[in-house]
Design a protein around this motif. Structure first.
Motif, PDB file in Angstrom:
ATOM      1  N   ASP A 283     -37.333 -22.019 -32.489  1.00 14.90           N
ATOM      2  CA  ASP A 283     -38.384 -21.069 -32.171  1.00 14.90           C
ATOM      3  C   ASP A 283     -38.806 -20.401 -33.478  1.00 14.90           C
ATOM      4  OD1 ASP A 283     -40.016 -19.414 -30.538  1.00 14.90           O
ATOM      5  OD2 ASP A 283     -38.497 -17.833 -30.645  1.00 14.90           O
ATOM      6  N   THR A 284     -40.107 -20.270 -33.703  1.00 20.82           N
ATOM      7  CA  THR A 284     -40.607 -19.657 -34.931  1.00 20.82           C
ATOM      8  C   THR A 284     -41.371 -18.381 -34.599  1.00 20.82           C
ATOM      9  OG1 THR A 284     -40.818 -21.828 -35.965  1.00 20.82           O
ATOM     10  CG2 THR A 284     -42.006 -20.022 -37.005  1.00 20.82           C
ATOM     11  N   THR A 285     -41.054 -17.313 -35.336  1.00 25.94           N
ATOM     12  CA  THR A 285     -41.754 -16.041 -35.202  1.00 25.94           C
ATOM     13  C   THR A 285     -42.462 -15.746 -36.517  1.00 25.94           C
ATOM     14  OG1 THR A 285     -40.053 -15.215 -33.697  1.00 25.94           O
ATOM     15  CG2 THR A 285     -41.477 -13.570 -34.736  1.00 25.94           C
ATOM     16  N   PHE A 286     -43.744 -15.404 -36.445  1.00 22.48           N
ATOM     17  CA  PHE A 286     -44.536 -15.084 -37.634  1.00 22.48           C
ATOM     18  C   PHE A 286     -44.619 -13.569 -37.772  1.00 22.48           C
ATOM     19  CE2 PHE A 286     -45.834 -19.267 -36.306  1.00 22.48           C
ATOM     20  CZ  PHE A 286     -45.788 -19.964 -37.496  1.00 22.48           C
TER      21      PHE A 286
ATOM     22  N   GLY B  37     -37.043 -15.574 -44.249  1.00 21.40           N
ATOM     23  CA  GLY B  37     -38.052 -16.515 -43.774  1.00 21.40           C
ATOM     24  C   GLY B  37     -38.817 -17.132 -44.928  1.00 21.40           C
ATOM     25  N   ARG B  38     -39.731 -18.028 -44.589  1.00 22.16           N
ATOM     26  CA  ARG B  38     -40.570 -18.711 -45.571  1.00 22.16           C
ATOM     27  C   ARG B  38     -41.990 -18.180 -45.523  1.00 22.16           C
ATOM     28  NH1 ARG B  38     -38.250 -22.465 -48.431  1.00 22.16           N
ATOM     29  NH2 ARG B  38     -36.469 -23.497 -47.503  1.00 22.16           N
ATOM     30  N   LEU B  39     -42.586 -18.009 -46.703  1.00 21.98           N
ATOM     31  CA  LEU B  39     -43.987 -17.584 -46.765  1.00 21.98           C
ATOM     32  C   LEU B  39     -44.881 -18.708 -46.254  1.00 21.98           C
ATOM     33  CD1 LEU B  39     -42.636 -15.531 -48.823  1.00 21.98           C
ATOM     34  CD2 LEU B  39     -44.911 -15.400 -49.785  1.00 21.98           C
TER      35      LEU B  39
ATOM     36  N   ALA C  73     -42.554 -16.907 -41.854  1.00 24.81           N
ATOM     37  CA  ALA C  73     -42.136 -17.571 -40.623  1.00 24.81           C
ATOM     38  C   ALA C  73     -40.614 -17.496 -40.575  1.00 24.81           C
ATOM     39  CB  ALA C  73     -42.592 -19.026 -40.616  1.00 24.81           C
ATOM     40  N   VAL C  74     -40.085 -16.953 -39.491  1.00 22.61           N
ATOM     41  CA  VAL C  74     -38.643 -16.840 -39.302  1.00 22.61           C
ATOM     42  C   VAL C  74     -38.258 -17.803 -38.186  1.00 22.61           C
ATOM     43  CG1 VAL C  74     -36.749 -15.289 -38.674  1.00 22.61           C
ATOM     44  CG2 VAL C  74     -38.666 -14.432 -40.042  1.00 22.61           C
ATOM     45  N   ASN C  75     -37.374 -18.758 -38.507  1.00 22.15           N
ATOM     46  CA  ASN C  75     -36.956 -19.769 -37.537  1.00 22.15           C
ATOM     47  C   ASN C  75     -35.625 -19.394 -36.904  1.00 22.15           C
ATOM     48  OD1 ASN C  75     -39.165 -21.502 -38.037  1.00 22.15           O
ATOM     49  ND2 ASN C  75     -38.169 -22.192 -39.900  1.00 22.15           N
ATOM     50  N   ARG C  76     -35.535 -19.671 -35.614  1.00 19.97           N
ATOM     51  CA  ARG C  76     -34.290 -19.450 -34.869  1.00 19.97           C
ATOM     52  C   ARG C  76     -33.944 -20.748 -34.174  1.00 19.97           C
ATOM     53  NH1 ARG C  76     -32.762 -17.647 -29.450  1.00 19.97           N
ATOM     54  NH2 ARG C  76     -34.932 -17.864 -28.838  1.00 19.97           N
ATOM     55  N   ARG C  77     -32.745 -21.260 -34.447  1.00 15.04           N
ATOM     56  CA  ARG C  77     -32.287 -22.493 -33.793  1.00 15.04           C
ATOM     57  C   ARG C  77     -31.277 -22.123 -32.709  1.00 15.04           C
ATOM     58  NH1 ARG C  77     -32.633 -24.204 -39.303  1.00 15.04           N
ATOM     59  NH2 ARG C  77     -34.256 -25.763 -39.468  1.00 15.04           N
TER      60      ARG C  77
END
Length: 120
Positions: free
Chosen positions: A42-45, A5-7, A28-32
């Protein structure tokens, strides 16, 4: 477990229990995925803690893409409005920097590089 993910902000180092430190950061971890024929994201922090060394903190800057190894847990809490909430916490054992930008480079390394370029 591994996550990438990205900081979302620069890492912060905190002193705890006397001489121990922890490096805290959030990714932030993105799921497409496709739903109903539409591309969605969808983004999960996830809040992260790294206890092994605080030397990595200057490199962990906002926007940096990282791969993390460790384990995850959930922490329940109650909001100011009395609503039950939960946050995800990742107990990081290993960090791989995947997308470093110039901002992520500590000032001392930048100064060395600039002096080297000026000497050439």
């Amino acid at each position: 477990m591994e996550i990438t993910g990205r900081l979302v902000a620069d890492a912060a180092v905190r002193n705890v229990e006397g001489d121990r430190t922890v490096t805290n950061f959030r990714v932030a971890v993105n799921r497409r995925y496709v739903s109903g024929g539409e591309q969605r994201e969808d983004t999960t922090f996830i809040d992260c803690a790294y206890w092994r060394s605080d030397a990595v903190a200057p490199y962990l800057t906002k926007g940096l893409l990282v791969q993390l190894f460790g384990h995850i847990s959930a922490r329940p809490w109650v909001s100011r409005d009395g609503e039950p909430m939960a946050s995800l916490n990742f107990h990081t054992n290993e960090i791989t920097l995947l997308g470093a930008s110039r901002k992520a480079e500590p000032a001392t390394a930048k100064n060395r590089r600039n002096r080297k370029n000026q000497a050439a």
